[in-house]
Design a protein around this motif. Structure first.
Motif, PDB file in Angstrom:
ATOM      1  N   PHE A  35      13.506 -41.346  17.360  1.00 51.64           N
ATOM      2  CA  PHE A  35      14.049 -41.450  18.716  1.00 51.64           C
ATOM      3  C   PHE A  35      15.564 -41.667  18.739  1.00 51.64           C
ATOM      4  O   PHE A  35      16.244 -41.221  19.679  1.00 51.64           O
ATOM      5  CB  PHE A  35      13.372 -42.598  19.481  1.00 51.64           C
ATOM      6  N   GLU A  36      16.104 -42.362  17.760  1.00 49.52           N
ATOM      7  CA  GLU A  36      17.507 -42.790  17.834  1.00 49.52           C
ATOM      8  C   GLU A  36      18.474 -41.645  18.121  1.00 49.52           C
ATOM      9  O   GLU A  36      19.214 -41.655  19.108  1.00 49.52           O
ATOM     10  CB  GLU A  36      17.919 -43.487  16.537  1.00 49.52           C
ATOM     11  N   ILE A  37      18.509 -40.659  17.237  1.00 48.93           N
ATOM     12  CA  ILE A  37      19.516 -39.611  17.341  1.00 48.93           C
ATOM     13  C   ILE A  37      19.305 -38.764  18.594  1.00 48.93           C
ATOM     14  O   ILE A  37      20.262 -38.444  19.306  1.00 48.93           O
ATOM     15  CB  ILE A  37      19.499 -38.716  16.084  1.00 48.93           C
ATOM     16  N   VAL A  38      18.060 -38.410  18.879  1.00 50.38           N
ATOM     17  CA  VAL A  38      17.832 -37.525  20.028  1.00 50.38           C
ATOM     18  C   VAL A  38      18.151 -38.228  21.347  1.00 50.38           C
ATOM     19  O   VAL A  38      18.662 -37.602  22.283  1.00 50.38           O
ATOM     20  CB  VAL A  38      16.392 -36.962  20.032  1.00 50.38           C
ATOM     21  N   ILE A  39      17.871 -39.527  21.449  1.00 51.58           N
ATOM     22  CA  ILE A  39      18.205 -40.236  22.690  1.00 51.58           C
ATOM     23  C   ILE A  39      19.713 -40.341  22.856  1.00 51.58           C
ATOM     24  O   ILE A  39      20.248 -40.148  23.963  1.00 51.58           O
ATOM     25  CB  ILE A  39      17.530 -41.619  22.730  1.00 51.58           C
ATOM     26  N   LEU A  40      20.440 -40.627  21.786  1.00 45.13           N
ATOM     27  CA  LEU A  40      21.897 -40.674  21.880  1.00 45.13           C
ATOM     28  C   LEU A  40      22.453 -39.311  22.289  1.00 45.13           C
ATOM     29  O   LEU A  40      23.351 -39.220  23.137  1.00 45.13           O
ATOM     30  CB  LEU A  40      22.492 -41.114  20.547  1.00 45.13           C
ATOM     31  N   ALA A  41      21.926 -38.238  21.698  1.00 42.41           N
ATOM     32  CA  ALA A  41      22.389 -36.894  22.060  1.00 42.41           C
ATOM     33  C   ALA A  41      22.068 -36.565  23.512  1.00 42.41           C
ATOM     34  O   ALA A  41      22.869 -35.933  24.214  1.00 42.41           O
ATOM     35  CB  ALA A  41      21.763 -35.862  21.121  1.00 42.41           C
ATOM     36  N   ILE A  42      20.903 -37.001  23.984  1.00 44.33           N
ATOM     37  CA  ILE A  42      20.526 -36.788  25.383  1.00 44.33           C
ATOM     38  C   ILE A  42      21.495 -37.509  26.311  1.00 44.33           C
ATOM     39  O   ILE A  42      22.009 -36.932  27.285  1.00 44.33           O
ATOM     40  CB  ILE A  42      19.080 -37.263  25.630  1.00 44.33           C
ATOM     41  N   ILE A  43      21.740 -38.790  26.044  1.00 47.30           N
ATOM     42  CA  ILE A  43      22.641 -39.565  26.902  1.00 47.30           C
ATOM     43  C   ILE A  43      24.020 -38.927  26.945  1.00 47.30           C
ATOM     44  O   ILE A  43      24.629 -38.761  28.012  1.00 47.30           O
ATOM     45  CB  ILE A  43      22.732 -41.018  26.410  1.00 47.30           C
ATOM     46  N   SER A  44      24.534 -38.551  25.788  1.00 44.98           N
ATOM     47  CA  SER A  44      25.863 -37.962  25.720  1.00 44.98           C
ATOM     48  C   SER A  44      25.935 -36.654  26.503  1.00 44.98           C
ATOM     49  O   SER A  44      26.861 -36.432  27.293  1.00 44.98           O
ATOM     50  CB  SER A  44      26.245 -37.725  24.254  1.00 44.98           C
ATOM     51  N   GLU A  45      24.931 -35.800  26.332  1.00 41.30           N
ATOM     52  CA  GLU A  45      24.986 -34.498  26.994  1.00 41.30           C
ATOM     53  C   GLU A  45      24.753 -34.613  28.495  1.00 41.30           C
ATOM     54  O   GLU A  45      25.423 -33.929  29.285  1.00 41.30           O
ATOM     55  CB  GLU A  45      23.974 -33.538  26.359  1.00 41.30           C
TER      56      GLU A  45
END
Length: 406
Positions: free
Chosen positions: A124-134
């Motif tokens: 979950f870590e990387i994909v959630i950070l990428a989601i928030i950023s995008e």
């Protein structure tokens, strides 16, 4: 490429749109700690108001449940000799479980807590950070274009060729580490495409597994802080936890993926545990906080004290790097130790008028007990339990910050 960026219906469309070290750690967890339970918390270090994006962030996290490893992706992973068949079968069955994620607001602060089995929540870590950023970037910067990011990169490459000779650039090794804070996935992919075509030899790969697979690049990465942090509560004595984490890694990968991360409980505490046995087994060390040249000098001296020629080892630098800072480090250490550089945000979120986010998700507990990171940079420390941090410092003889002693 000149068109304004428009968000897709689903931001994360591949299970492999993540960093390589999430998969390598996931295999270790799957084999060694299948019953471990952990929790992570999100933190926005620049205190940005993310309330307007809460609904879209939740929706994108829910959509992760639709992802599954494709046949081609499974075949790709099977090509790595250190990824075991049973782990790849596990990945083929793996599905994101959004119920492990709680997303809510406390005032203007976005709160995200991930809580569940380590092997089932680690991705979950990387994909959630990428989601928030995008999600945030497409609202704040709707006119941002891929060609702007590409032009900025080409300007940097031109400056490198202007300021440094071909001989100085010949052994400069650069990887993309920009998934988590990218402007968008299309921007990251375009940047990697330019680096592949226009910086051959120097550009050695990307941490993003999906892009590496589709572009024939090497996926880059070994372990992250969570691997060392979790070992604080995985059965060994606390004072032995770093050695336990390193030993577990050695046993899992048997000489592959030989770069150790150094700053979970400060570099000095790490080096005290990084004895001749580990120094011979690991190919090198990764820097992620504190002064990079101070780090390098300490590592070189440590190898020399152990009777190891540091010129046969590699230091990987990955803390808020730019081309200029990376080249300064490289030139300073030339001929003394090998160097390589992972550049993230300044590659994948560098466009005119765009201020990148400073966001992280860090592990806060393992098996119901607190864990902590005591960084060489005070702003990168993480824990929800100050008393545990105080105890951790005492066990590893790490001084309290100056303000805490007043």
């Amino acid at each position: 490429m000149a068109a304004a960026y428009r968000a897709p219906g689903q931001i994360i469309t591949s299970l492999l749109d993540t960093d390589w070290y999430k998969l390598t750690m996931m295999q270790g967890v799957h084999h060694k700690y299948p019953n471990a339970s952990v929790a992570w918390e999100f933190r926005c270090r620049n205190a940005e108001n993310l309330a307007p994006y809460l609904g879209e962030i939740r929706d994108q996290i829910d959509r992760l449940a639709s992802l599954a490893l494709s046949r081609d992706e499974s075949a790709y992973l099977s090509g790595f000799p250190y990824l075991s068949p049973d782990f790849i079968r596990f990945l083929e069955l793996y599905r994101f479980r959004p119920e492990y994620v709680a997303t809510y607001m406390e005032g203007s602060e976005l709160c995200i807590v991930i809580d569940g089995p380590w092997s089932h929540s680690i991705l979950f870590e990387i994909v959630i950070l990428a989601i928030i950023s995008e999600v945030r970037n497409r609202v704040l910067h709707p006119g941002a274009r891929i060609d702007q990011a590409v032009d900025r990169l080409r300007d940097k490459l031109a400056a490198l060729r202007r300021d440094y000779t071909p001989a100085q650039l010949a052994d400069f090794r650069l990887a993309d580490f920009g998934t988590r804070r990218r402007l968008s996935q299309p921007v990251q992919e375009a940047i990697i495409g330019v680096l592949t075509e226009e910086f051959p030899g120097q550009f050695v790969g990307t941490s993003n597994v999906d892009i590496a697979r589709r572009h024939g690049l090497a996926p880059m990465g070994t372990m992250a802080h969570e691997w060392v942090m979790a070992h604080q509560q995985l059965g060994s004595r606390l004072v032995d936890s770093q050695r336990a984490a390193l030993e577990a890694w050695v046993q899992e990968y048997r000489g592959h993926l030989g770069v150790a991360l150094t700053d979970t409980i400060t570099l000095d505490a790490f080096l005290a545990d990084f004895d001749l046995y580990f120094a011979k087994l690991f190919d090198g060390l990764r820097h992620d906080s504190g002064d990079p040249l101070v780090f390098a000098e300490k590592c070189i001296r440590h190898y020399e004290r152990l009777g190891i020629d540091p010129r046969g080892k590699t230091l990987i630098f990955s803390d808020a790097l730019t081309f200029d800072s990376a080249m300064t480090i490289k030139q300073t250490l030339e001929g003394r130790i090998r160097t390589s550089f992972g550049i993230g945000t300044s590659l994948t979120c560098d466009l005119p008028g765009v201020t990148p986010m400073n966001i992280v998700i860090k592990m806060v507990s393992c098996n119901g007990q607190p864990v902590a990171k005591i960084s060489d940079a005070p702003g990168k420390a993480s824990s929800r339990d100050p008393e545990y941090v105080h105890y951790l410092r005492s066990v590893f003889n790490v001084e309290e910050p100056t303000e805490s002693r007043r």
